[in-house]
Design a protein around this motif. Structure first.
Motif, PDB file in Angstrom:
ATOM      1  N   ARG A   1       0.804  -1.223   0.000  1.00  0.00           N
ATOM      2  CA  ARG A   1       0.000   0.000   0.000  1.00  0.00           C
ATOM      3  C   ARG A   1       0.839   1.276   0.000  1.00  0.00           C
ATOM      4  N   GLU A   2       2.042   1.223   0.607  1.00  0.00           N
ATOM      5  CA  GLU A   2       2.797   2.443   0.826  1.00  0.00           C
ATOM      6  C   GLU A   2       3.146   3.222  -0.438  1.00  0.00           C
ATOM      7  N   PRO A   3       3.400   2.579  -1.593  1.00  0.00           N
ATOM      8  CA  PRO A   3       3.656   3.395  -2.781  1.00  0.00           C
ATOM      9  C   PRO A   3       2.484   4.309  -3.129  1.00  0.00           C
ATOM     10  N   HIS A   4       1.295   3.986  -2.663  1.00  0.00           N
ATOM     11  CA  HIS A   4       0.108   4.765  -3.015  1.00  0.00           C
ATOM     12  C   HIS A   4      -0.443   5.562  -1.830  1.00  0.00           C
ATOM     13  N   GLN A   5       0.089   5.319  -0.642  1.00  0.00           N
ATOM     14  CA  GLN A   5      -0.432   5.988   0.544  1.00  0.00           C
ATOM     15  C   GLN A   5       0.716   6.559   1.362  1.00  0.00           C
ATOM     16  N   ARG A   6       0.386   7.429   2.292  1.00  0.00           N
ATOM     17  CA  ARG A   6       1.371   7.954   3.213  1.00  0.00           C
ATOM     18  C   ARG A   6       1.869   6.833   4.126  1.00  0.00           C
ATOM     19  N   GLN A   7       3.136   6.900   4.488  1.00  0.00           N
ATOM     20  CA  GLN A   7       3.696   5.916   5.390  1.00  0.00           C
ATOM     21  C   GLN A   7       3.348   6.286   6.832  1.00  0.00           C
ATOM     22  N   VAL A   8       3.076   5.274   7.637  1.00  0.00           N
ATOM     23  CA  VAL A   8       2.781   5.480   9.060  1.00  0.00           C
ATOM     24  C   VAL A   8       3.856   4.775   9.874  1.00  0.00           C
ATOM     25  N   LEU A   9       4.445   5.515  10.789  1.00  0.00           N
ATOM     26  CA  LEU A   9       5.483   4.993  11.658  1.00  0.00           C
ATOM     27  C   LEU A   9       4.903   4.868  13.062  1.00  0.00           C
ATOM     28  N   ALA A  10       4.888   3.671  13.622  1.00  0.00           N
ATOM     29  CA  ALA A  10       4.312   3.439  14.950  1.00  0.00           C
ATOM     30  C   ALA A  10       5.430   3.268  15.967  1.00  0.00           C
ATOM     31  N   LEU A  11       5.394   4.120  17.000  1.00  0.00           N
ATOM     32  CA  LEU A  11       6.462   4.167  17.994  1.00  0.00           C
ATOM     33  C   LEU A  11       5.868   4.152  19.389  1.00  0.00           C
ATOM     34  N   THR A  12       6.480   3.391  20.297  1.00  0.00           N
ATOM     35  CA  THR A  12       6.058   3.383  21.695  1.00  0.00           C
ATOM     36  C   THR A  12       7.237   3.744  22.583  1.00  0.00           C
ATOM     37  N   THR A  13       6.975   4.536  23.629  1.00  0.00           N
ATOM     38  CA  THR A  13       8.022   4.924  24.558  1.00  0.00           C
ATOM     39  C   THR A  13       7.385   5.330  25.884  1.00  0.00           C
ATOM     40  N   THR A  14       8.201   5.792  26.827  1.00  0.00           N
ATOM     41  CA  THR A  14       7.698   6.187  28.137  1.00  0.00           C
ATOM     42  C   THR A  14       7.100   7.592  28.077  1.00  0.00           C
ATOM     43  N   PRO A  15       6.158   7.911  28.967  1.00  0.00           N
ATOM     44  CA  PRO A  15       5.574   9.262  28.975  1.00  0.00           C
ATOM     45  C   PRO A  15       6.615  10.350  29.207  1.00  0.00           C
ATOM     46  N   GLY A  16       7.570  10.122  30.112  1.00  0.00           N
ATOM     47  CA  GLY A  16       8.573  11.141  30.394  1.00  0.00           C
ATOM     48  C   GLY A  16       9.465  11.415  29.201  1.00  0.00           C
ATOM     49  N   PHE A  17       9.953  10.373  28.547  1.00  0.00           N
ATOM     50  CA  PHE A  17      10.798  10.561  27.369  1.00  0.00           C
ATOM     51  C   PHE A  17      10.023  11.247  26.256  1.00  0.00           C
ATOM     52  N   ALA A  18       8.772  10.826  26.067  1.00  0.00           N
ATOM     53  CA  ALA A  18       7.954  11.419  25.010  1.00  0.00           C
ATOM     54  C   ALA A  18       7.742  12.909  25.251  1.00  0.00           C
ATOM     55  N   ALA A  19       7.292  13.274  26.450  1.00  0.00           N
ATOM     56  CA  ALA A  19       6.923  14.659  26.727  1.00  0.00           C
ATOM     57  C   ALA A  19       8.115  15.598  26.796  1.00  0.00           C
TER      58      ALA A  19
END
Length: 251
Positions: free
Chosen positions: A33-51
């Protein structure tokens, strides 16, 4: 079991095989699908690092890669990347952990608002002066009366293990404790480099030079099935460059 069902050993093996197969299918479908759609990157991390560290920098990544959408989840649990649909994880792991790649270590130092340091009626010039102040901390299982578990290693290292603060304020996330410090509600234990941006802007200060090395570090974990995706490679390269540009935090 009584009013419950659990997988047998054979069922657990089948579940693991099915999860791996479904993840392979998910990656293949997304690649088609990606050649025809935007790529989605899924990332998980801690609330403190994220914020405190990642979100303030994400604009630079999205501007440089306008075709990539980032889906960020901040939580304290270790997600299973393959079975839960995540491409990468940034985890807060013990120093010496071997999974993934270490981004940087951290050091711990008391931080507070400039206004708190300027209060002549409540001096804050050395570790023992913390007894006159409210300690801000992340709520932890090991907390006990008078001594927050988060503060215990630092207080012990600086010779004030028996210190009793005027009050304690505990929070469900580290970012909340730091927000309270910025608001002048007490003294938090700053994790550098997470709080370096707030120190540089003057929203926080270190009342005295008394840091200790942390027993934990931040590590990047990449799902092997997603490692070849251009979006994942772009984010990994950007993240490593940001970490290289991060000044070393003094212990």
């Amino acid at each position: 079991r009584h009013r419950a069902l659990v997988l047998t050993e054979e069922g657990q093996r089948l579940h693991a095989a099915c999860a791996a197969a479904l993840n392979t299918l998910r990656v293949a479908v997304r690649a088609v699908r990606e050649p025809h759609q935007r790529q989605v990157l899924a990332l998980t991390t801690t609330p403190g690092f994220a914020a405190l560290w990642l979100i303030p920098r994400l604009t630079a990544f999205t501007r440089a890669h306008p075709g990539i959408d980032v889906r960020l989840e901040a939580g304290l649990g270790n997600r299973n990347l393959a079975s839960e649909g995540f491409d990468l994880a940034i985890r807060y792991s013990p120093v010496g952990a071997t999974q993934g790649r270490q981004l940087f270590a951290e050091s711990m130092v008391p931080v507070c608002s400039p206004q708190l340091v300027g209060d002549l009626g409540l001096p804050l010039r050395e570790p023992a002066d913390l007894a006159r102040h409210t300690l801000l901390h992340l709520a932890m299982d090991g907390d006990r009366a008078g001594m927050p578990a988060e503060w215990e290693p630092w207080l012990t290292a600086w010779g004030v293990a028996d210190l009793q603060p005027v009050a304690r304020l505990s929070f469900s996330s580290y970012a909340e404790a730091i927000a309270a410090a910025v608001a002048g509600q007490g003294v938090a234990l700053g994790r550098r480099p997470l709080v370096d941006g707030l120190l540089a802007s003057g929203q926080l200060v270190t009342p005295f030079d008394a840091g200790t090395a942390s027993a934990r570090a931040y590590r990047l974990i990449v799902d092997p099935a997603a490692a070849s995706r251009p979006a994942v490679q772009a984010f990994e390269a950007w993240l490593l460059e940001e970490c290289r540009a991060q000044p070393a935090s003094p212990a």
